[in-house]
Scaffold this motif. Structure first.
Motif, PDB file in Angstrom:
ATOM      1  N   PRO A  25       1.177   5.104   1.019  1.00 20.79           N
ATOM      2  CA  PRO A  25       0.524   6.243   1.617  1.00 20.79           C
ATOM      3  C   PRO A  25       0.582   7.647   0.847  1.00 20.79           C
ATOM      4  O   PRO A  25       1.429   7.814   0.270  1.00 20.79           O
ATOM      5  CB  PRO A  25       1.642   6.569   2.959  1.00 20.79           C
ATOM      6  CG  PRO A  25       2.822   6.067   2.361  1.00 20.79           C
ATOM      7  CD  PRO A  25       2.750   4.664   1.347  1.00 20.79           C
ATOM      8  N   GLU A  72      -3.812   5.073   2.726  1.00 21.73           N
ATOM      9  CA  GLU A  72      -3.001   4.325   1.940  1.00 21.73           C
ATOM     10  C   GLU A  72      -3.603   3.658   0.769  1.00 21.73           C
ATOM     11  O   GLU A  72      -5.126   3.166   1.011  1.00 21.73           O
ATOM     12  CB  GLU A  72      -2.442   3.159   2.936  1.00 21.73           C
ATOM     13  CG  GLU A  72      -1.558   3.578   3.867  1.00 21.73           C
ATOM     14  CD  GLU A  72      -1.009   2.320   4.769  1.00 21.73           C
ATOM     15  OE1 GLU A  72      -1.677   1.236   4.622  1.00 21.73           O
ATOM     16  OE2 GLU A  72       0.049   2.577   5.422  1.00 21.73           O
ATOM     17  N   ALA A  84       0.730  -1.363   0.155  1.00 19.99           N
ATOM     18  CA  ALA A  84       0.016   0.173   0.088  1.00 19.99           C
ATOM     19  C   ALA A  84       0.686   1.226  -0.004  1.00 19.99           C
ATOM     20  O   ALA A  84       1.954   1.262   0.565  1.00 19.99           O
ATOM     21  CB  ALA A  84      -1.126   0.105   1.348  1.00 19.99           C
TER      22      ALA A  84
END
Length: 469
Positions: A277, A283, A275
């Motif tokens: 950010p 995210e 993921a």
């Protein structure tokens, strides 16, 4: 501006309102006043009423109205909870929900707009029924918007010499623009939002198949009977044809449509656990980001590789997708507090709504879910309505696909099927109406259409309630 200040003052009168922990950035629905739902209600009522009472004003100012209602939530939120909280809520909704939804709709709109069916069709009952059946089948693959834009012009051309042809386009909206999109997340925006919430792609195909086949089968049979009756009333049934064979221009776009399906499937099956950010504690999963980039690339390729003449002959413009983008931005933002309240269930300000769809012991009433979801989808917008009742049912996709599967079927069928009840129930409805009127077809008024849908669809939905819910 007075409205925004008033809402902020009203909200400030309820000191119990709070935010969740800083790393979550979600409003605590159990502590939110029902007054926070005013911008959402105002946004949806504006969409429903302004085109009726002030169409010219709406046409030139709908973007300003949408942003006004969005500001009516964001600014009071910033005043009561602080600018960071308001920015976090806004960023999360746009990045995680609104943009993926819009990107898929945009890709289907652009790619389908590069395909054109050319040839000489006679609008006989058999031909019309065949086109409707075909459109119903492909709507779940290319979306109700894509299928509608692909087939509405050939349908108009086929029926250009018929004196009584309004019913053809009303049933087109019923089937191609709505019910046909009920089998996959590609078909209709509500189901794609469910997919983003964790509903499996193939679950929709398997569990919505029976309701969709029954509904579309009965409508096609009824259409054939009605169209045959009107066909026999024509003073001259024979139509002059050019003898041109049917062909498809822009056929390479079919491969792009297939790639759209592949990209959406990939995002649901591939989970690398990575993921990215982007700030405010948000995210983006790599699979979702990859899907959206692929969809945008496919849209660009379709635009660059399709001869401009095809889009000109299809009367392709950016206006419909621009309107959808602006209006849905307002809808998604104003929905934030309403969804938070609904997530609170019996502890929220909309507990009376919860009581309507469940028994005293908490058991879901599937028929109520079907009609309440569908009733709101008829006049507001089926995508946010789906989200409202999805969260009302608990918001847990895994639970709803298991023990609560009948509830999720009822919500899905209500949102997709009953979007056909009015012109404003689903985005393609108005697109079809506008294109027909541009070609000189006098479509029913808003209330005239309600007479058609009320007389045909409401008995059908009553039968589906008895049969499935």
């Amino acid at each position: 501006m007075r409205l925004i200040v008033a809402l902020a003052l009203f909200a400030a009168m309820f000191p119990g309102v709070a935010l969740a922990e800083a790393d979550v950035h979600q409003l605590v629905g159990s502590q939110l006043s029902i007054l926070w739902a005013i911008p959402f209600a105002g946004m949806l009522l504006s969409i429903a009423l302004f085109p009726l009472i002030a169409p010219h004003f709406w046409e030139h100012n709908f973007g300003k109205i949408a942003m006004l209602w969005a500001a009516a939530f964001v600014l009071p939120c910033a005043i009561v909870f602080g600018p960071y909280a308001a920015a976090a809520e806004t960023a999360h909704t746009i990045a995680v929900e609104y943009l993926p939804f819009l990107i898929l709709l945009f890709a289907l709109f652009v790619i389908a707009g590069g395909i054109r069916l050319v040839g000489d069709l006679a609008g006989t009952p058999r031909t019309n029924t065949a086109i409707l059946a075909f459109g119903t089948m492909i709507a779940s693959l290319v979306g109700t918007t894509g299928a509608s834009m692909l087939l509405i012009r050939p349908m108009i051309q086929a029926n250009r010499n018929r004196r009584r042809n309004i019913h053809v386009f009303i049933f087109f909206i019923f089937l191609v623009s709505n019910i046909g999109g009920s089998l996959t997340p590609l078909g209709d925006p509500p189901l794609f939002l469910g997919f983003l919430k964790g509903v499996d792609f193939l679950w929709t195909v398997k569990r919505m198949f029976a309701p969709m086949v029954v509904a579309s089968g009965l409508l096609l049979a009824l259409f054939y009977a009605i169209d045959t009756y009107f066909w026999r009333q024509e003073s001259h049934r024979g139509q002059r044809h050019t003898g041109d064979q049917l062909r498809i221009d822009g056929l390479h776009n079919v491969s792009y449509l297939a790639s759209v399906v592949g990209a959406v499937l990939l995002s649901g099956l591939w989970h690398p656990g990575i993921a990215l950010p982007i700030g405010f504690g948000i995210e983006l999963a790599l699979e979702d980001l990859t899907r959206d980039i692929v969809l945008l690339v496919l849209s660009y390729l379709s635009w660059k590789t399709t001869p401009r003449t095809i889009r000109i002959e299809n009367a392709f413009t950016w206006i419909p997708i621009q309107e959808v983008a602006i209006l849905f931005a307002g809808i998604f933002l104003t929905m934030i507090p309403t969804l938070a309240i609904l997530r609170a269930g019996h502890e929220g300000s909309l507990s009376s709504l919860v009581a309507m769809v469940s028994t005293s012991d908490g058991r879901a009433i599937e028929g109520a879910y079907f009609w309440l979801t569908g009733g709101l989808s008829s006049f507001l917008d089926n995508a946010p309505t789906y989200l409202v009742f999805f969260n009302l049912a608990g918001g847990d996709a895994h639970a709803l696909m298991g023990p609560g599967s009948l509830t999720l079927i009822a919500i899905s069928a209500g949102a997709v099927f009953m979007g056909a009840n009015s012109y404003i129930g689903n985005a393609p409805n108005f697109m079809v109406k506008s294109i027909c009127e541009e070609r000189g077809i006098k479509m029913p008024s808003f209330f005239g259409y309600l007479l058609w849908s009320g007389g045909i669809l409401l008995p059908l939905f009553g039968f589906l309630t008895w049969l499935f819910f």
